[in-house]
Design an enzyme around this catalytic site. Sequence first.
Site, PDB file in Angstrom:
ATOM      1  N   GLU A 141      -3.382   7.633  -4.007  1.00 31.71           N
ATOM      2  CA  GLU A 141      -3.399   6.391  -3.236  1.00 31.71           C
ATOM      3  C   GLU A 141      -3.281   5.224  -4.203  1.00 31.71           C
ATOM      4  OE1 GLU A 141      -5.959   4.903   0.471  1.00 31.71           O
ATOM      5  OE2 GLU A 141      -7.087   4.736  -1.407  1.00 31.71           O
TER       6      GLU A 141
ATOM      7  N   TYR B   4       0.863  -1.189   0.000  1.00 31.41           N
ATOM      8  CA  TYR B   4       0.000   0.000   0.000  1.00 31.41           C
ATOM      9  C   TYR B   4       0.899   1.238   0.000  1.00 31.41           C
ATOM     10  CZ  TYR B   4      -2.990   3.771   1.676  1.00 31.41           C
ATOM     11  OH  TYR B   4      -3.644   4.967   1.800  1.00 31.41           O
TER      12      TYR B   4
END
Length: 317
Positions: free
Chosen positions: A124, A36
């Site tokens: 993101e 991530y």
Amino acid sequence: MQLITAQTGPEGKLVSKVLVAQDVYYPGESETKEYYMSVLLDRAKGRNIIVYSTEGGMDIEHVAEHTPELIYKEEIDPLIGLRPFQASRIAYNLGLSGVAMKEMSKFVTALYRAYEETDSAMFEINPVLKTSDNQILAVDAKVNLDDNGLFRHKDYAAMRDESEEDPMEVEASKSNLNFVKLDGNVGCMVNGAGLAMATMDIIKIAGGEPANFLDVGGTANAQTVKAAFNLILQDPNVKAILINIFGGIVRCDRVAQGVIDAYQELGNIRVPIIVRLQGTNAVEAKKLIDDSGLQVYSAILLKEAADLVTKVLEEQA
């Protein structure tokens, strides 16, 4: 089809386009790994920050709650930018080495450059994938552009897909209204975001549920108010409308005239209207409404407005 997921809500979303992407989970899958990574502004520190984790492909809030030790943060000095040693440190903390570490360092550098050059509020990437042959790829992404920077990126504004947005919010933006549709039964029209939040609280206290957030702004005129009025009345769930204006920059009589114009144009309005106007030209505004013959409730104090909301909701129950 009407796609219904946790993101769309129970009403779902009409699918109008399909993206066909390259399959990057090719043979050697046991050697792949998902990470991530996001870039955003830490407002408290006035610095950009890269948040990253070895636990990619899942909700970062879930990781933060259950295994916060697996989330890393790298602060970036805006005067210097991302340094090479920081990109390397990120790759190292992700447990990479050799070719994969070099590729991740390049990926992080490119990601941060993209974030800055596009004037974004957030990038993101979830997941960032290390393939079995040590490529680093952005498999999925969410990008929020800063609207204040769009004047420098007219090509981005041209890519706007209004079919993916709420039609009422699109209409509001054309009239320079700050509007967010909610699921309640009391429409509200307010000037100023802070007062709008307080008004929504008052509606809740009164036993109602806000049907929208609507800030007409400090330069509202009769036309702006009329557009806001029309917008609120498009929602069939609205059972009452609370107009709460504190006239500082905006003049209350202009707001009152907008309400009168909208009311007369629309004819028989099916919902009661509570109007609270205070500040610049409030007396003139009250006289305009009183002389108009409109079926509206007038309030001076916020508490009075709340009591009137309660009254009209109870009458309809």
